[in-house]
Design a protein around this motif. Structure first.
Motif, PDB file in Angstrom:
ATOM      1  N   LEU A  49       0.864  -1.180   0.000  1.00 48.62           N
ATOM      2  CA  LEU A  49       0.000   0.000   0.000  1.00 48.62           C
ATOM      3  C   LEU A  49       0.900   1.230   0.000  1.00 48.62           C
ATOM      4  CD1 LEU A  49      -2.852   1.246   0.249  1.00 48.62           C
ATOM      5  CD2 LEU A  49      -2.615   1.059   2.738  1.00 48.62           C
ATOM      6  N   ALA A  50       0.654   2.153  -0.917  1.00 48.07           N
ATOM      7  CA  ALA A  50       1.536   3.313  -1.044  1.00 48.07           C
ATOM      8  C   ALA A  50       0.744   4.584  -1.267  1.00 48.07           C
ATOM      9  CB  ALA A  50       2.513   3.113  -2.208  1.00 48.07           C
ATOM     10  N   ALA A  51       1.300   5.683  -0.784  1.00 50.30           N
ATOM     11  CA  ALA A  51       0.755   6.999  -1.122  1.00 50.30           C
ATOM     12  C   ALA A  51       1.084   7.278  -2.579  1.00 50.30           C
ATOM     13  CB  ALA A  51       1.369   8.068  -0.227  1.00 50.30           C
ATOM     14  N   PRO A  52       0.189   7.908  -3.330  1.00 52.09           N
ATOM     15  CA  PRO A  52       0.487   8.220  -4.736  1.00 52.09           C
ATOM     16  C   PRO A  52       1.447   9.390  -4.884  1.00 52.09           C
ATOM     17  CG  PRO A  52      -1.659   9.070  -4.155  1.00 52.09           C
ATOM     18  CD  PRO A  52      -1.170   8.304  -2.951  1.00 52.09           C
ATOM     19  N   ASP A  53       1.598  10.182  -3.828  1.00 54.79           N
ATOM     20  CA  ASP A  53       2.443  11.380  -3.881  1.00 54.79           C
ATOM     21  C   ASP A  53       3.901  10.999  -3.623  1.00 54.79           C
ATOM     22  OD1 ASP A  53      -0.288  12.119  -2.263  1.00 54.79           O
ATOM     23  OD2 ASP A  53       0.187  13.576  -3.830  1.00 54.79           O
ATOM     24  N   PHE A  75      -2.625   2.173  -4.339  1.00 56.21           N
ATOM     25  CA  PHE A  75      -2.290   3.528  -3.923  1.00 56.21           C
ATOM     26  C   PHE A  75      -3.468   4.141  -3.180  1.00 56.21           C
ATOM     27  CE2 PHE A  75       0.432   2.694  -7.561  1.00 56.21           C
ATOM     28  CZ  PHE A  75       1.664   3.145  -7.113  1.00 56.21           C
ATOM     29  N   ALA A  76      -3.153   4.898  -2.116  1.00 58.30           N
ATOM     30  CA  ALA A  76      -4.197   5.553  -1.323  1.00 58.30           C
ATOM     31  C   ALA A  76      -3.657   6.847  -0.728  1.00 58.30           C
ATOM     32  CB  ALA A  76      -4.678   4.632  -0.206  1.00 58.30           C
ATOM     33  N   ASN A  77      -4.508   7.831  -0.663  1.00 58.85           N
ATOM     34  CA  ASN A  77      -4.156   9.141  -0.132  1.00 58.85           C
ATOM     35  C   ASN A  77      -3.739   9.030   1.336  1.00 58.85           C
ATOM     36  OD1 ASN A  77      -3.997  11.789   0.708  1.00 58.85           O
ATOM     37  ND2 ASN A  77      -6.069  12.347   0.074  1.00 58.85           N
ATOM     38  N   ALA A  78      -2.486   9.372   1.626  1.00 57.49           N
ATOM     39  CA  ALA A  78      -1.972   9.250   2.992  1.00 57.49           C
ATOM     40  C   ALA A  78      -2.631  10.226   3.952  1.00 57.49           C
ATOM     41  CB  ALA A  78      -0.456   9.450   3.008  1.00 57.49           C
ATOM     42  N   GLN A  79      -3.233  11.297   3.408  1.00 59.53           N
ATOM     43  CA  GLN A  79      -3.908  12.266   4.274  1.00 59.53           C
ATOM     44  C   GLN A  79      -5.343  11.845   4.601  1.00 59.53           C
ATOM     45  OE1 GLN A  79      -1.815  13.427   1.603  1.00 59.53           O
ATOM     46  NE2 GLN A  79      -0.316  13.583   3.268  1.00 59.53           N
ATOM     47  N   ASP A  90      -8.671  -4.087   6.274  1.00 57.88           N
ATOM     48  CA  ASP A  90      -9.376  -5.046   5.424  1.00 57.88           C
ATOM     49  C   ASP A  90      -8.476  -5.771   4.429  1.00 57.88           C
ATOM     50  OD1 ASP A  90     -11.642  -4.164   6.740  1.00 57.88           O
ATOM     51  OD2 ASP A  90     -12.200  -2.734   5.161  1.00 57.88           O
ATOM     52  N   TRP A  91      -7.438  -5.092   3.957  1.00 62.94           N
ATOM     53  CA  TRP A  91      -6.582  -5.692   2.927  1.00 62.94           C
ATOM     54  C   TRP A  91      -5.339  -6.361   3.509  1.00 62.94           C
ATOM     55  CZ3 TRP A  91      -2.438  -3.410  -0.572  1.00 62.94           C
ATOM     56  CH2 TRP A  91      -2.238  -4.217  -1.701  1.00 62.94           C
ATOM     57  N   GLN A  92      -4.933  -5.917   4.712  1.00 66.35           N
ATOM     58  CA  GLN A  92      -3.785  -6.492   5.413  1.00 66.35           C
ATOM     59  C   GLN A  92      -2.506  -6.471   4.554  1.00 66.35           C
ATOM     60  OE1 GLN A  92      -3.944  -8.334   8.794  1.00 66.35           O
ATOM     61  NE2 GLN A  92      -5.581  -6.826   8.843  1.00 66.35           N
ATOM     62  N   PRO A  93      -2.048  -5.295   4.138  1.00 68.38           N
ATOM     63  CA  PRO A  93      -0.821  -5.226   3.341  1.00 68.38           C
ATOM     64  C   PRO A  93       0.409  -5.597   4.184  1.00 68.38           C
ATOM     65  CG  PRO A  93      -1.524  -3.025   3.954  1.00 68.38           C
ATOM     66  CD  PRO A  93      -2.618  -3.950   4.388  1.00 68.38           C
ATOM     67  N   HIS A  94       1.476  -5.964   3.485  1.00 68.40           N
ATOM     68  CA  HIS A  94       2.734  -6.288   4.162  1.00 68.40           C
ATOM     69  C   HIS A  94       3.622  -5.062   4.344  1.00 68.40           C
ATOM     70  CE1 HIS A  94       1.517 -10.128   2.183  1.00 68.40           C
ATOM     71  NE2 HIS A  94       1.866 -10.623   3.356  1.00 68.40           N
ATOM     72  N   LEU A  95       3.442  -4.077   3.442  1.00 70.50           N
ATOM     73  CA  LEU A  95       4.309  -2.901   3.464  1.00 70.50           C
ATOM     74  C   LEU A  95       3.506  -1.650   3.120  1.00 70.50           C
ATOM     75  CD1 LEU A  95       7.340  -1.967   3.738  1.00 70.50           C
ATOM     76  CD2 LEU A  95       7.415  -2.026   1.229  1.00 70.50           C
ATOM     77  N   LEU A  96       3.744  -0.570   3.886  1.00 70.04           N
ATOM     78  CA  LEU A  96       3.171   0.746   3.635  1.00 70.04           C
ATOM     79  C   LEU A  96       4.307   1.668   3.215  1.00 70.04           C
ATOM     80  CD1 LEU A  96       0.801   2.816   3.809  1.00 70.04           C
ATOM     81  CD2 LEU A  96       1.404   3.122   6.228  1.00 70.04           C
ATOM     82  N   VAL A  97       4.169   2.324   2.060  1.00 67.20           N
ATOM     83  CA  VAL A  97       5.238   3.171   1.518  1.00 67.20           C
ATOM     84  C   VAL A  97       4.792   4.633   1.529  1.00 67.20           C
ATOM     85  CG1 VAL A  97       6.729   3.637  -0.463  1.00 67.20           C
ATOM     86  CG2 VAL A  97       6.028   1.282   0.048  1.00 67.20           C
ATOM     87  N   LEU A  98       5.607   5.493   2.136  1.00 63.93           N
ATOM     88  CA  LEU A  98       5.268   6.897   2.330  1.00 63.93           C
ATOM     89  C   LEU A  98       6.480   7.790   2.078  1.00 63.93           C
ATOM     90  CD1 LEU A  98       3.668   6.385   5.856  1.00 63.93           C
ATOM     91  CD2 LEU A  98       2.349   6.723   3.751  1.00 63.93           C
ATOM     92  N   GLU A  99       6.235   9.069   1.892  1.00 61.09           N
ATOM     93  CA  GLU A  99       7.279  10.081   1.958  1.00 61.09           C
ATOM     94  C   GLU A  99       6.942  11.015   3.117  1.00 61.09           C
ATOM     95  OE1 GLU A  99       8.638  10.287  -2.739  1.00 61.09           O
ATOM     96  OE2 GLU A  99       7.498  11.962  -1.885  1.00 61.09           O
ATOM     97  N   THR A 100       7.937  11.400   3.908  1.00 57.21           N
ATOM     98  CA  THR A 100       7.697  12.323   5.017  1.00 57.21           C
ATOM     99  C   THR A 100       7.075  13.609   4.487  1.00 57.21           C
ATOM    100  OG1 THR A 100       9.656  11.422   6.122  1.00 57.21           O
ATOM    101  CG2 THR A 100       8.743  13.473   6.998  1.00 57.21           C
TER     102      THR A 100
END
Length: 339
Positions: A49-53, A75-79, A90-100
């Motif tokens: 699961l990752a932020a698109p930004d 991809f999902a909006n981190a805000q 619900d999806w139980q991802p293994h990794l969440l990817v973000l930028e500070t």
């Protein structure tokens, strides 16, 4: 044999581990080599699961390469905390990817909340901290399993090195990262490591001035008639202003900002950048010199018009990496360029 390890890069890894408040650091030949290694270790064949930004090349990597490993990427909006919480549950991802701080529109991710939510469902978090640098934020302290830094940018800070680093918390992840680096030859050479150690000594000094210059430039641009919108978390109207103040501990709001021109065309953006004399047009950031770039033809050139529009990057957007010049010179330069 240098591909298996070298004293100077090892010294840099030790320094970065201390700075990031992590447990292990592995340095690489570039920032993209670092994030590719982290994704190969933590995301290949898994749910991500990752932020698109994200930096354009990172977004492209996750769309074009990662699915080839058997990974499923969403991809999902981190805000959007409600939406993120639902996907994590619900999806139980293994990794969440973000930028500070997102590239290029400096949206801030609520790392304490996001990392805690991910941990609650057994999901690791990868944070690209390049825009913030360890001076402002240390994601490892908040529980991020992987913190990626492009050493090319603020940590080196002088525009004469290409490098990257991944700081992690678990010995198994560190071992896998080192094995990846050795197998694929993504090593940082000793001279680049030495130059990065040199730059690291002035990180705090540089960032203080860069934050001050970014704040002054953002305030100037906000009231300029040729500018439609300014993106900078130090502005009180920025949606992440309060959060940035809390997360960055009062040390500043970063040296990165972006703005949309009122005449929102590619030609006008390049006209403004070409008129600058103090600031330099360059597709990088974090230098002691102020740098400007046009995201749609540089960092995010691989995005389709629809993808760019979805995250708010228009043809009239200009990204600015504030340097350490005197603020009066910087404001005068932008004033004449925008005339």
């Amino acid at each position: 044999y240098a591909r298996d390890g070298s004293p100077t890069p090892a010294l840099l890894e030790e320094a970065l581990t201390t700075l990031a408040r992590g447990r292990y650091t592995t340095v690489f030949g570039s920032g993209m080599a670092a994030i590719a290694a982290a994704l190969a270790v933590a995301a290949a064949g898994k749910r991500v699961l990752a932020a698109p930004d994200l930096y354009g090349r990172t977004y492209h990597l996750m769309q074009s390469w990662l699915p080839g490993t058997g990974a499923e990427v969403r991809f999902a909006n981190a805000q959007d905390h409600e939406g993120i919480a639902a996907l994590l549950r619900d999806w139980q991802p293994h990794l969440l990817v973000l930028e500070t701080l997102s590239n290029p529109l400096v949206k801030i991710s609520d790392l304490p909340w996001l990392i805690a939510q991910a941990q609650a469902v057994g999901c690791k978090t990868l944070v690209d901290n390049t825009f913030a640098s360890p001076y402002l934020c240390r994601p490892a302290e908040l529980g991020a399993a992987f913190t990626v830094e492009s050493l090319t940018k603020y940590i080196n800070g002088h525009g004469d090195v290409t490098g990257g680093a991944v700081t992690c918390l678990e010995a198994g992840d560190h071992k896998a990262l080192v094995e990846y680096r050795t197998a694929f030859g993504a090593v940082l050479d000793p001279q680049a490591a030495w130059l990065t150690l040199r730059g690291l000594r002035t990180l705090g000094l540089r960032l203080r001035q860069q934050c001050a210059n970014a704040a002054a430039l953002a305030a100037f641009l906000t009231v300029h008639p040729a500018v439609a919108h300014v993106y900078y978390p130090g502005l009180s109207h920025h949606p992440g202003h309060a959060l940035a103040g809390q997360m960055f501990g009062g040390r500043g709001f970063g040296g990165m900002l972006a703005f949309d021109l009122a005449e929102a065309t590619r030609a006008r953006a390049w006209q403004v950048m070409d008129r600058l004399h103090v600031a330099v047009a360059a597709p990088t950031l974090g230098d002691i010199a102020t740098l400007v770039s046009h995201p749609r033809t540089a960092s995010h050139r691989n995005l389709t018009p629809a993808q760019a529009a979805a995250i708010g990057i228009g043809e009239g957007a200009i990204r600015v990496s504030a340097g350490i010049e005197h603020s009066d010179d910087l404001l005068a330069d932008f004033r004449q360029a925008l005339a």
